[in-house]
Design an enzyme around this catalytic site. Sequence first.
Site, PDB file in Angstrom:
ATOM      1  N   GLU A  67       0.843  -1.201   0.000  1.00 13.29           N
ATOM      2  CA  GLU A  67       0.000   0.000   0.000  1.00 13.29           C
ATOM      3  C   GLU A  67       0.870   1.240   0.000  1.00 13.29           C
ATOM      4  O   GLU A  67       1.804   1.368   0.808  1.00 13.29           O
ATOM      5  CB  GLU A  67      -0.944   0.031   1.205  1.00 13.29           C
ATOM      6  N   GLU A  92       4.852   5.121   3.583  1.00  9.85           N
ATOM      7  CA  GLU A  92       4.311   6.409   4.012  1.00  9.85           C
ATOM      8  C   GLU A  92       5.484   7.346   4.277  1.00  9.85           C
ATOM      9  O   GLU A  92       6.476   6.938   4.877  1.00  9.85           O
ATOM     10  CB  GLU A  92       3.460   6.245   5.275  1.00  9.85           C
ATOM     11  N   ASP A 119      10.021   7.855  -0.147  1.00  5.68           N
ATOM     12  CA  ASP A 119       9.289   8.147  -1.368  1.00  5.68           C
ATOM     13  C   ASP A 119       8.904   6.859  -2.084  1.00  5.68           C
ATOM     14  O   ASP A 119       9.756   6.003  -2.362  1.00  5.68           O
ATOM     15  CB  ASP A 119      10.141   9.015  -2.289  1.00  5.68           C
ATOM     16  N   ASP A 142      -3.518  12.210  -2.940  1.00  6.74           N
ATOM     17  CA  ASP A 142      -3.744  13.646  -3.139  1.00  6.74           C
ATOM     18  C   ASP A 142      -4.329  13.859  -4.534  1.00  6.74           C
ATOM     19  O   ASP A 142      -3.708  13.483  -5.530  1.00  6.74           O
ATOM     20  CB  ASP A 142      -2.418  14.394  -3.001  1.00  6.74           C
ATOM     21  N   LYS A 146      -6.806  21.161  -8.711  1.00  8.23           N
ATOM     22  CA  LYS A 146      -6.713  22.251  -9.679  1.00  8.23           C
ATOM     23  C   LYS A 146      -6.144  21.722 -11.002  1.00  8.23           C
ATOM     24  O   LYS A 146      -5.195  20.955 -11.014  1.00  8.23           O
ATOM     25  CB  LYS A 146      -5.825  23.372  -9.140  1.00  8.23           C
ATOM     26  N   THR A 215     -13.083   3.805   6.136  1.00  8.51           N
ATOM     27  CA  THR A 215     -12.386   4.683   7.064  1.00  8.51           C
ATOM     28  C   THR A 215     -13.354   5.700   7.674  1.00  8.51           C
ATOM     29  O   THR A 215     -14.444   5.946   7.151  1.00  8.51           O
ATOM     30  CB  THR A 215     -11.255   5.449   6.348  1.00  8.51           C
ATOM     31  N   LYS A 216     -12.940   6.308   8.795  1.00  8.89           N
ATOM     32  CA  LYS A 216     -13.741   7.351   9.427  1.00  8.89           C
ATOM     33  C   LYS A 216     -13.952   8.511   8.458  1.00  8.89           C
ATOM     34  O   LYS A 216     -15.036   9.085   8.374  1.00  8.89           O
ATOM     35  CB  LYS A 216     -13.052   7.847  10.701  1.00  8.89           C
ATOM     36  N   PHE A 217     -12.902   8.840   7.707  1.00  4.47           N
ATOM     37  CA  PHE A 217     -12.989   9.904   6.710  1.00  4.47           C
ATOM     38  C   PHE A 217     -14.055   9.568   5.669  1.00  4.47           C
ATOM     39  O   PHE A 217     -14.878  10.404   5.285  1.00  4.47           O
ATOM     40  CB  PHE A 217     -11.619  10.062   6.044  1.00  4.47           C
ATOM     41  N   GLU A 218     -14.072   8.309   5.238  1.00  2.36           N
ATOM     42  CA  GLU A 218     -15.026   7.869   4.225  1.00  2.36           C
ATOM     43  C   GLU A 218     -16.448   7.842   4.782  1.00  2.36           C
ATOM     44  O   GLU A 218     -17.406   8.223   4.106  1.00  2.36           O
ATOM     45  CB  GLU A 218     -14.613   6.482   3.742  1.00  2.36           C
TER      46      GLU A 218
END
Length: 237
Positions: A67, A92, A119, A142, A146, A215-218
Amino acid sequence: MPVTQDVFNEDGKFMRKIRSFVRREGRLTKGQEKALEELWPVMGIDFAPAPLDMVALFGREAPVVLEIGFGMGASLVEMAKNAPEKNFIGIEVHSPGVGACLGTAQEAGVTNLRVICHDAVEVLEHMIPNGSLACLQLFFPDPWHKSRHHKRRIVQPAFAQDIRQKLAIGGVFHMATDWENYAEHMLEVMSAAEGYENTAESGNWVPRPEWRPLTKFEQRGHRLGHGVWDLIFKRVS
């Protein structure tokens, strides 16, 4: 400064470097720092320009799931706990997330997980052997929303081919995003990429597989009416 040590297998082949964290970083919580100090020598992999010996690294032969960008690591640890028959590697770049992931893994009793703080592109190029991965996961990268920043998105034609080399035949590249425009970009790139096949049975997207934790974000996004798009492309050649 960290203390590093090379680790070799019984045949003298380089496996990895291990690091003992002996410095304090202001961004780290005490728990994260403690996890790095205590658990990095066991679960951490320092970057080195040499291919990893996956069997020696985990002490067994098993499918490897990689991942990229695991954040704080909660979902990665959950996946590793729920699939003990697989080996997991997480990449990460932020050390607080790495520390949090290590601590969560210890609490969960997870032993089939290794982490790299470096990286991802360099790790893929130098450390991941060709044909060694059963699955590569890229969840909520990310989006660079834009238009002038779209070229910074990690999913690009060259990246798709870099990943293809690392996947075994039949291995999959699993992506997820909550930005529809990025989902469309991923679909366009991967549909044009040589050697891949979209695994969606109908349409372009796949339902969220049960192995990818919500996930909590999801969950918050769902409550707000935000969409999430999963794409799974299989290496066929």
